[in-house]
Motif scaffolding. Sequence first.
Motif, PDB file in Angstrom:
ATOM      1  N   TYR A  33       0.859  -1.184   0.000  1.00  0.00           N
ATOM      2  CA  TYR A  33       0.000   0.000   0.000  1.00  0.00           C
ATOM      3  C   TYR A  33       0.896   1.236   0.000  1.00  0.00           C
ATOM      4  CZ  TYR A  33      -3.466  -3.366   1.690  1.00  0.00           C
ATOM      5  OH  TYR A  33      -4.294  -4.456   1.820  1.00  0.00           O
ATOM      6  N   TYR A  35       0.824   5.384   0.817  1.00  0.00           N
ATOM      7  CA  TYR A  35       0.101   6.473   1.443  1.00  0.00           C
ATOM      8  C   TYR A  35       0.929   7.749   1.294  1.00  0.00           C
ATOM      9  CZ  TYR A  35      -3.208   3.347   3.846  1.00  0.00           C
ATOM     10  OH  TYR A  35      -4.196   2.437   4.128  1.00  0.00           O
ATOM     11  N   GLN A  37       1.582  11.689   2.981  1.00  0.00           N
ATOM     12  CA  GLN A  37       1.374  12.519   4.167  1.00  0.00           C
ATOM     13  C   GLN A  37       1.897  13.922   3.894  1.00  0.00           C
ATOM     14  OE1 GLN A  37       3.603  11.513   7.764  1.00  0.00           O
ATOM     15  NE2 GLN A  37       1.864  12.128   9.046  1.00  0.00           N
ATOM     16  N   GLU A  40       1.891  18.215   8.757  1.00  0.00           N
ATOM     17  CA  GLU A  40       0.858  18.467   9.778  1.00  0.00           C
ATOM     18  C   GLU A  40      -0.459  17.736   9.505  1.00  0.00           C
ATOM     19  OE1 GLU A  40       1.841  20.504  12.427  1.00  0.00           O
ATOM     20  OE2 GLU A  40       3.750  20.529  11.346  1.00  0.00           O
ATOM     21  N   GLU A  41      -0.450  16.726   8.654  1.00  0.00           N
ATOM     22  CA  GLU A  41      -1.684  15.994   8.368  1.00  0.00           C
ATOM     23  C   GLU A  41      -1.496  14.500   8.565  1.00  0.00           C
ATOM     24  OE1 GLU A  41      -3.324  19.056   4.898  1.00  0.00           O
ATOM     25  OE2 GLU A  41      -3.456  16.896   4.617  1.00  0.00           O
ATOM     26  N   GLY A  42      -2.614  13.783   8.542  1.00  0.00           N
ATOM     27  CA  GLY A  42      -2.557  12.333   8.612  1.00  0.00           C
ATOM     28  C   GLY A  42      -2.229  11.743   7.242  1.00  0.00           C
ATOM     29  N   LEU A  43      -2.061  10.435   7.225  1.00  0.00           N
ATOM     30  CA  LEU A  43      -1.736   9.758   5.972  1.00  0.00           C
ATOM     31  C   LEU A  43      -2.992   9.557   5.140  1.00  0.00           C
ATOM     32  CD1 LEU A  43       0.527   8.879   8.087  1.00  0.00           C
ATOM     33  CD2 LEU A  43       0.918   6.967   6.562  1.00  0.00           C
ATOM     34  N   PHE A  45      -4.571   7.400   1.817  1.00  0.00           N
ATOM     35  CA  PHE A  45      -4.407   6.239   0.955  1.00  0.00           C
ATOM     36  C   PHE A  45      -4.255   6.662  -0.504  1.00  0.00           C
ATOM     37  CE2 PHE A  45      -5.015   2.060  -0.730  1.00  0.00           C
ATOM     38  CZ  PHE A  45      -5.829   2.200  -1.836  1.00  0.00           C
ATOM     39  N   PHE A  91       4.673   7.081   2.140  1.00  0.00           N
ATOM     40  CA  PHE A  91       4.903   5.887   2.942  1.00  0.00           C
ATOM     41  C   PHE A  91       4.365   4.657   2.234  1.00  0.00           C
ATOM     42  CE2 PHE A  91       6.590   7.583   6.794  1.00  0.00           C
ATOM     43  CZ  PHE A  91       6.097   8.875   6.868  1.00  0.00           C
ATOM     44  N   LEU A 104      -1.056  -3.538   9.113  1.00  0.00           N
ATOM     45  CA  LEU A 104      -0.161  -2.875   8.178  1.00  0.00           C
ATOM     46  C   LEU A 104       1.146  -2.511   8.871  1.00  0.00           C
ATOM     47  CD1 LEU A 104      -1.999  -0.232   5.967  1.00  0.00           C
ATOM     48  CD2 LEU A 104      -0.991  -2.400   5.298  1.00  0.00           C
ATOM     49  N   PHE A 106       4.447  -0.203   8.291  1.00  0.00           N
ATOM     50  CA  PHE A 106       4.896   0.912   7.469  1.00  0.00           C
ATOM     51  C   PHE A 106       6.412   0.996   7.411  1.00  0.00           C
ATOM     52  CE2 PHE A 106       1.194   3.431   6.310  1.00  0.00           C
ATOM     53  CZ  PHE A 106       0.221   2.951   7.161  1.00  0.00           C
ATOM     54  N   GLY A 107       6.910   1.487   6.283  1.00  0.00           N
ATOM     55  CA  GLY A 107       8.307   1.859   6.166  1.00  0.00           C
ATOM     56  C   GLY A 107       8.529   3.255   6.741  1.00  0.00           C
ATOM     57  N   ASN A 108       9.773   3.725   6.664  1.00  0.00           N
ATOM     58  CA  ASN A 108      10.096   5.041   7.203  1.00  0.00           C
ATOM     59  C   ASN A 108       9.877   6.180   6.214  1.00  0.00           C
ATOM     60  OD1 ASN A 108      10.698   4.455   9.874  1.00  0.00           O
ATOM     61  ND2 ASN A 108      12.775   3.823   9.385  1.00  0.00           N
ATOM     62  N   ARG A 111      10.827  11.247   1.737  1.00  0.00           N
ATOM     63  CA  ARG A 111      10.403  12.647   1.788  1.00  0.00           C
ATOM     64  C   ARG A 111      10.810  13.330   0.488  1.00  0.00           C
ATOM     65  NH1 ARG A 111      10.451  10.169   6.029  1.00  0.00           N
ATOM     66  NH2 ARG A 111       9.070  10.701   7.753  1.00  0.00           N
TER      67      ARG A 111
ATOM     68  N   TYR B  35      -1.787   4.410  15.934  1.00  0.00           N
ATOM     69  CA  TYR B  35      -0.376   4.425  15.545  1.00  0.00           C
ATOM     70  C   TYR B  35       0.339   5.568  16.244  1.00  0.00           C
ATOM     71  CZ  TYR B  35      -1.218   1.290  11.509  1.00  0.00           C
ATOM     72  OH  TYR B  35      -1.532   0.226  10.701  1.00  0.00           O
ATOM     73  N   GLY B  42       8.176   6.262  10.044  1.00  0.00           N
ATOM     74  CA  GLY B  42       6.833   5.870   9.670  1.00  0.00           C
ATOM     75  C   GLY B  42       5.993   5.551  10.900  1.00  0.00           C
ATOM     76  N   PHE B  88      -1.815   8.792  15.824  1.00  0.00           N
ATOM     77  CA  PHE B  88      -2.871   8.794  14.812  1.00  0.00           C
ATOM     78  C   PHE B  88      -3.850   7.663  15.068  1.00  0.00           C
ATOM     79  CE2 PHE B  88      -1.415  11.903  11.805  1.00  0.00           C
ATOM     80  CZ  PHE B  88      -0.022  11.879  11.873  1.00  0.00           C
ATOM     81  N   GLY B 103      -6.906   9.794  11.055  1.00  0.00           N
ATOM     82  CA  GLY B 103      -7.222  11.075  11.663  1.00  0.00           C
ATOM     83  C   GLY B 103      -6.078  12.049  11.442  1.00  0.00           C
TER      84      GLY B 103
END
Lengths: 115, 112
Positions: A33, A35, A37, A40-43, A45, A91, A104, A106-108, A111, B35, B42, B88, B103
């Motif tokens: 998957y 995503y 970001q 200042e926001e969420g991830l 999809f 991500f 899930l 996630f990787g790091n 950027r 999370y 991440g 999150f 969120g």
Amino acid sequence: NAGVMQNPRHLVRRRGQEARLRCSPMKGHSHVYWYRQLPEEGLKFMVYLQKENIIDESGMPKERFSAEFPKEGPSILRIQQVVRGDSAAYFCASSTDRGTHSPLHFGNGTRLTVT
Amino acid sequence: GQQLNQSPQSMFIQEGEDVSMNCTSSSIFNTWLWYKQDPGEGPVLLIALYKAGELTSNGRLTAQFGITRKDSFLNISASIPSDVGIYFCAGRPKAAGNKLTFGGGTRVLVKP
């Protein structure tokens, strides 16, 4: 985060260039998957892939963005003709299957900065 | 599309304090996930909730899946400096695979 490998960690591109982001899922994971970001926001999809197949790309912009997950090698998120608004952290995450109880990992992230 | 409202947006903690944050949605979710994201990294899964009403703990963390399936909260007890970061919530609708809705995050900072 150990296991999902993303590279590069940081990528700088000028407007109009192409960006290629790579993701190797955790060993044994065949579902990937992507995503995005913004600061200042969420991830949010973007796309879901299984080996050689795009399952759900409902979060992908219609133009300039594409993703693949070939039989061999990492998943690639490709952004053509980048614009400043593409600057974000991207991500990748992987899971064993699409089932409800498959968490899930996630990787790091990569950027991306567009100058 | 679906949206998750997470609050508070930020909070200051003093070592030893308990911390609470929550998420609400206008839609039903079948799974709630919490999370934590540290700078430059991440998100790391803290707690997963799969049934309405479920209360789950992971060390000093406790999370609950609301009965209506439209909300969840996360508590951190006896906070320590390494609890600083962004938390999150994420929801997964039925049959959405791992297409999560996140969120906006709660930024936990240390009181000066």
